[in-house]
Enzyme design. Structure first.
Site, PDB file in Angstrom:
ATOM      1  N   HIS A 294       0.834  -1.205   0.000  1.00  0.00           N
ATOM      2  CA  HIS A 294       0.000   0.000   0.000  1.00  0.00           C
ATOM      3  C   HIS A 294       0.872   1.260   0.000  1.00  0.00           C
ATOM      4  O   HIS A 294       0.790   2.109   0.888  1.00  0.00           O
ATOM      5  CB  HIS A 294      -0.944   0.018   1.212  1.00  0.00           C
ATOM      6  CG  HIS A 294      -2.045  -0.996   1.126  1.00  0.00           C
ATOM      7  ND1 HIS A 294      -3.143  -0.838   0.313  1.00  0.00           N
ATOM      8  CD2 HIS A 294      -2.200  -2.194   1.753  1.00  0.00           C
ATOM      9  CE1 HIS A 294      -3.948  -1.889   0.455  1.00  0.00           C
ATOM     10  NE2 HIS A 294      -3.392  -2.732   1.313  1.00  0.00           N
ATOM     11  N   HIS A 341     -11.072  -4.643  10.168  1.00  0.00           N
ATOM     12  CA  HIS A 341      -9.986  -5.398   9.551  1.00  0.00           C
ATOM     13  C   HIS A 341      -8.829  -5.601  10.532  1.00  0.00           C
ATOM     14  O   HIS A 341      -8.213  -6.673  10.560  1.00  0.00           O
ATOM     15  CB  HIS A 341      -9.492  -4.671   8.302  1.00  0.00           C
ATOM     16  CG  HIS A 341      -8.711  -5.541   7.373  1.00  0.00           C
ATOM     17  ND1 HIS A 341      -9.224  -6.656   6.774  1.00  0.00           N
ATOM     18  CD2 HIS A 341      -7.417  -5.454   6.935  1.00  0.00           C
ATOM     19  CE1 HIS A 341      -8.310  -7.224   6.010  1.00  0.00           C
ATOM     20  NE2 HIS A 341      -7.199  -6.509   6.099  1.00  0.00           N
ATOM     21  N   TYR A 463     -22.461  -2.158  -3.929  1.00  0.00           N
ATOM     22  CA  TYR A 463     -22.747  -2.900  -2.705  1.00  0.00           C
ATOM     23  C   TYR A 463     -23.026  -1.909  -1.584  1.00  0.00           C
ATOM     24  O   TYR A 463     -22.139  -1.181  -1.138  1.00  0.00           O
ATOM     25  CB  TYR A 463     -21.571  -3.802  -2.325  1.00  0.00           C
ATOM     26  CG  TYR A 463     -21.284  -4.888  -3.323  1.00  0.00           C
ATOM     27  CD1 TYR A 463     -22.083  -6.027  -3.379  1.00  0.00           C
ATOM     28  CD2 TYR A 463     -20.227  -4.792  -4.219  1.00  0.00           C
ATOM     29  CE1 TYR A 463     -21.827  -7.031  -4.298  1.00  0.00           C
ATOM     30  CE2 TYR A 463     -19.968  -5.787  -5.145  1.00  0.00           C
ATOM     31  CZ  TYR A 463     -20.771  -6.912  -5.167  1.00  0.00           C
ATOM     32  OH  TYR A 463     -20.523  -7.894  -6.088  1.00  0.00           O
TER      33      TYR A 463
END
EC number: 2.8.2.-
Length: 606
Positions: A294, A341, A463
């Site tokens: 990342h 997470h 979603y």
């Protein structure tokens, strides 16, 4: 062998002797062909034949109009079979097992013929009743055209045609719509118009009111990306923004001349340019985490050129363009998703955080937990850590950290540092080739396709239910999260405004292009009409010049007026369009210039 008493009483008195055949002629039998010759002779010699008894009249209780011939035949068959099975001398000589099998076979045949006769009679009666019922219905509907008691031949044919048409429609409907979800039976498709696939995906008002003023260059993002050239798309993946889904779209869902090769069980795909062994995409699913897990803007801008062209000589490196793209998300939802997470054991320890050629020290970037991970931490503990990189993560990953001394917080005051980071993140985001929003999946797809001139195979899916949406928080906790991510909140507001303005600008431009094409087609058709009209007129004048001048002396004036009206109307429409597009400009075009432009456009279309 004698007959039973019940059989003898049923047979009755003996019939008259049968007629003898002529001399030399073969003997004939009156029984069906399926019975044996011995059974037929025995049936002819029986005393008290049923045929003699039924010749007098129909059975008791049956009308004279009743056709009893099939029943007589069935009785003859049954009696002949019974007599043949009892009195045939050859049948007694057969073994017992074979005699039993033959007897069962004959009994089954007799029962089958009787059932067929009853079924035929029942179907005939049912058809007769159905005819009367349909005739009654037909007479009620059509009145004088038919009567209940007597229907003529024409009415019968019409009724039969209607019934056959109905049955044919039922059969076709079963073939076309075998299930319950038939498209033809959805009346909603006829009552309501087709919804816009790019409608407001966050269930807010469709009319957008902009807050920021952007130039035309900021809104028009159309990159001349040639996949066969040397340019490269670099995807900046921010944690918990839907970047994994978008990254999979880039490698699996784009229509390419040479699609990416993705193997089962491997996360990375091979995305080569057509005819070259060189990648056109720098992302997690194509090149992996080549610049660290990342990697942010600061790391990518200094790392990607070295990774792509590191093995080449500086003089042989091509002059390529790096098109950076990213995805943003609502800060509160992204923060809660990252907390969930981390609860599951995510740490992102492999992130390098390289800035100015070195990673941060433990004093510059302390850890919020002790141990291997921070699994199972409550939300309050996650929010209380002052060194948590989840706070304002999107601003930090999109800004140039070298402007504020990287992770050294003592370089400048906190207020000034936050302002510099926010302005840097806004500037980098605005000058990126493309960015999308997680809350607007279809609009994100549309802008990407228009920016890079690359189409996706299947549409994106919005979603609305995520792990962050399953977390129930009250208003106080939400305000605390917004306070911890105040820079991300301001950046997201800026990005959402820019994103929606770009979308509206691109849609308006698309509508204008479609309108311009329609106008050019109309001009082309008008030019073709005038051309054919003049050609036909010229041919007529060349054939009969004197007659045409005498019959219609004003024909040239009418044609000239028609041409002038068409050219004036086209020039007036063009002037209106120019006034709407640029009201401040002066209109200096005269009818002569409009005519020349109109004729030039006609010649162009020809």
């Amino acid at each position: 062998m004698a007959l039973p008493a019940c059989a003898a009483r049923a047979l009755g008195p003996p019939p008259p002797p049968p007629l003898q055949p002529e001399q030399g002629a073969p003997a004939r039998t009156t029984c069906p062909r399926r019975h044996s010759r011995a059974a037929a002779e025995l049936a002819a010699s029986l005393s008290g034949s049923v045929a003699a008894s039924v010749r007098v009249g129909p059975p008791r209780g049956v009308s004279h109009r009743f056709n009893s011939q099939p029943l007589q035949d069935e009785s003859l068959k049954a009696c002949s079979s019974l007599a043949g099975a009892v009195r045939a001398p050859l049948f007694a000589l057969l073994p017992r097992g074979r005699r039993r099998r033959m007897h069962d076979f004959r009994r089954r045949w007799d029962l089958g013929s009787l059932c067929r006769a009853l079924l035929t009679r029942g179907l005939a009666a049912l058809g007769h009743s159905l005819k009367h019922v349909l005739s009654a219905i037909f007479s009620k509907i059509f009145g004088p055209l038919a009567s209940v008691g007597n229907m003529d031949e024409k009415s019968n044919k019409l009724l039969l045609a209607l019934v056959m048409l109905f049955l044919f429609a039922v059969i076709v409907l079963q073939y076309v719509c075998p299930g319950t979800e038939c498209q033809l039976l959805r009346l909603q498709a006829f009552s309501s118009p087709v919804p816009d696939p790019y409608r407001s995906e966050d269930e807010s008002s469709a009319r957008f009111v902009p807050r920021y003023n952007f130039s035309r260059g900021d809104l028009l993002r159309k990159v001349d990306f040639d996949i066969k050239g040397d340019d490269l798309i670099v995807f900046l993946h921010i944690q918990k923004t839907g970047g994994t889904t978008f990254g999979r779209h880039l490698v699996r869902n784009i229509q390419l001349e040479q699609p990416c090769e993705c193997r089962v069980g491997q996360k990375k795909c091979t995305c080569h340019r057509p005819g070259k062994r060189e990648t056109w995409l720098f992302s997690r699913f194509s090149t992996g985490w080549s610049c660290g897990l990342h990697a942010d803007w600061t790391e990518l801008t200094s790392c990607v050129p070295a990774v792509v062209d590191g093995k080449r000589d500086a003089r042989l490196r091509p002059s390529r363009n790096f098109h950076y793209i990213t995805i943003l998300r609502d800060p509160v939802s992204r923060y809660l998703s990252e907390w969930r997470h981390v609860q599951r054991g995510a740490t992102w320890k492999a992130s390098l955080h390289v800035c100015d050629g070195r990673p941060p020290t433990s004093e510059e970037l302390p850890s919020c937990y002790t141990g291997d991970d921070w699994s199972g931490c409550p939300l309050k503990e996650f929010m209380d850590c002052p060194y948590n990189l989840a706070n304002n993560r999107q601003v930090r990953m999109l800004s140039d950290l070298t402007l504020v001394g990287c992770y050294n917080l003592s370089v400048m005051p906190e207020k000034q540092r936050n302002k510099v980071l926010l302005e840097s993140a806004k500037s980098n985001l605005k000058h990126m080739a493309f960015f999308g929003l997680t809350e607007f999946q279809r609009k994100t797809q549309y802008l990407f396709e228009k920016t890079f001139n690359m189409n996706f195979i299947s549409p994106f899916t919005q979603y609305n239910t995520t792990r962050a949406s399953s977390v129930e928080i009250n208003g106080e906790i939400q305000k605390l999260i917004e306070g911890l991510n105040f820079l991300d909140m301001e950046l997201y507001s800026y990005a959402k405004d820019l994103f929606l303005q770009r979308y509206q600008f691109m849609r308006q431009k698309e509508h204008q292009e479609a309108r311009r094409k329609r106008q050019e087609q109309r001009k082309f058709l008008k030019g073709r009409f005038l051309q054919t009209h003049f050609q036909s007129q010229g041919q007529g004048q060349s054939r009969n010049p004197g007659q045409n001048q005498n019959q219609n002396p004003n024909q040239n004036n009418v044609t000239h007026n028609l041409m002038q009206n068409l050219t004036q109307s086209s020039s007036q429409k063009e002037n209106r369009v120019r006034q709407k597009q640029s009201p401040g400009q002066e209109q200096s075009d005269n009818p002569t210039n409009g005519t020349h432009d109109y004729i030039g456009s006609v010649e162009k279309w020809r």
